[in-house]
Design an enzyme around this catalytic site. Structure first.
Site, short mmCIF file in Angstrom:
data_model
loop_
_atom_site.label_atom_id
_atom_site.label_comp_id
_atom_site.label_asym_id
_atom_site.label_seq_id
_atom_site.Cartn_x
_atom_site.Cartn_y
_atom_site.Cartn_z
N LYS A 1 69.93 15.76 -21.80
CA LYS A 1 68.89 15.48 -22.80
C LYS A 1 67.84 14.51 -22.25
O LYS A 1 66.66 14.59 -22.63
CB LYS A 1 69.52 14.96 -24.09
CG LYS A 1 70.35 16.01 -24.83
CD LYS A 1 69.50 17.23 -25.21
CE LYS A 1 70.24 18.26 -26.04
NZ LYS A 1 69.40 19.38 -26.44
N SER B 1 67.42 14.65 -27.65
CA SER B 1 68.39 13.92 -28.49
C SER B 1 68.21 12.44 -28.22
O SER B 1 67.77 12.05 -27.12
CB SER B 1 69.82 14.33 -28.11
OG SER B 1 70.75 13.43 -28.67
N TYR C 1 76.00 15.90 -21.33
CA TYR C 1 75.06 16.19 -22.42
C TYR C 1 73.95 15.14 -22.43
O TYR C 1 72.76 15.48 -22.51
CB TYR C 1 75.82 16.18 -23.75
CG TYR C 1 74.94 16.37 -24.97
CD1 TYR C 1 74.51 17.64 -25.35
CD2 TYR C 1 74.57 15.28 -25.76
CE1 TYR C 1 73.72 17.82 -26.48
CE2 TYR C 1 73.77 15.45 -26.89
CZ TYR C 1 73.35 16.72 -27.24
OH TYR C 1 72.56 16.89 -28.36
#
Ligand SMILES: NC(=O)c1ccc[n+]([C@@H]2O[C@H](COP(=O)([O-])OP(=O)(O)OC[C@H]3O[C@@H](n4cnc5c(N)ncnc54)[C@H](OP(=O)(O)O)[C@@H]3O)[C@@H](O)[C@H]2O)c1
Length: 264
Positions: free
Chosen positions: A165, A148, A161
């Protein structure tokens, strides 16, 4: 001379994790149209079956493997099930990922950390390991990790998160280096904002009118003035899964409508 048939996935066997909806589903459809046999895996069997039915409709040999990929013990079962049905694995897309809650760095607890890391990082690492062992015996393969733009530029209130990533980008680099001589190419796709359930969960708690307004306001701040569509990720995945990318390994394709550039 370059031949367009290098983009074909005819006769290849692919696994797409999180293939039941969103980006994974678009990639699974793309692989099906490019001629691959495709195993899709995620937790909810009904969503998998609905996606599989669409794929069968376009002539794809598809296998549904329900699994929770945040659980280490499920990973080898997925690989064994695919081998049992198709006999080989040429392509792995580590797409399943989640960010189930927002929390500041001061509020994040161990449970949230483990939930995200077990799927987004540990699951990607050990799925890659299990499949790469098969690919090594076969003489090569392709692994595509979906990271991401948050792995470049951390997003506030989704710290775990974002960290996961960034870690996925490094999983790609470490596997790519060690597996280059095994003819296994490992690459990352880094999507920006893409219209999926995960993306839309930002506004899910709002009344529809307010959600629409906030979404439109967000789009005004994007260089392209729009959120991307899952299909806009599929082409890059087909390239990275195909023979056209045989000298591409350890690389990243950012597909974000210039979002990252717009931050500077
Ligand atoms: N959408 C974006 O804007 C965006 C941007 C950058 C990166 N990404 C990345 O792109 C990937 C796909 O995201 P998306 O937006 O398509 O998300 P999505 O619509 O929420 O789809 C996620 C997929 O993963 C599956 N999944 C979730 N938890 C799982 C688990 N524990 N075990 C197995 N499967 C699981 C889901 O099915 P079940 O719930 O049935 O398990 C679903 O198939 C993710 O890695 C995400 O981080 C998305």
């Amino acid at each position: 001379m370059f031949d367009l048939s290098q983009f074909s996935l005819k006769g290849k066997v692919a696994i797409v994790t999180g293939g039941s909806r969103g980006i994974g589903q678009a990639i699974a459809y793309g692989f099906a149209k490019a001629g691959a046999k495709v195993a899709i895996t995620s937790r909810k069997v009904q969503d998998l079956e609905a996606t599989a039915s669409e794929m069968t409709g376009i002539g794809c040999d598809v296998l549904v493997v329900p699994a929770h990929l945040g659980k280490f013990e499920e990973i080898q079962r997925v690989v064994d099930t695919v081998l049992e049905k198709f006999g080989r694995i040429d392509i792995l897309v580590n797409n399943a990922g989640a960010s189930p809650a927002m929390a500041s760095v001061l509020e994040t607890d161990e449970r949230l950390w483990d939930t995200i890391m077990n799927l987004n990082l540990k699951g990607v690492y050990f799925m890659s390991q299990a499949v790469a062992r098969v690919m090594k015996k076969q003489g090569g393969g392709k692994i595509i990790n979906i990271a991401s733009i948050d792995g470049f530029n951390p997003e506030p209130f989704v710290s775990v998160y974002s960290i996961s990533k960034a870690g996925v980008r490094h999983i790609t680099r470490t596997f790519a280096m060690e597996l280059a001589r095994e003819n296994i190419q490992v690459n990352t796709i880094c999507p920006g904002p893409i219209s999926t359930k995960m993306m839309n969960s930002h506004w899910a708690h709002l009344p529809p009118d307010e959600a629409k307004k906030q979404k439109e306001e967000m789009c005004q701040h994007l260089p392209t003035c729009r959120i991307g569509e899952p299909d806009e990720i599929a082409g890059a995945a087909i390239y990275l899964a195909s023979e056209a990318s045989n000298y591409t390994t350890g690389a990243e394709i950012v597909i974000d409508g210039a979002f990252l550039l717009g931050l500077h």
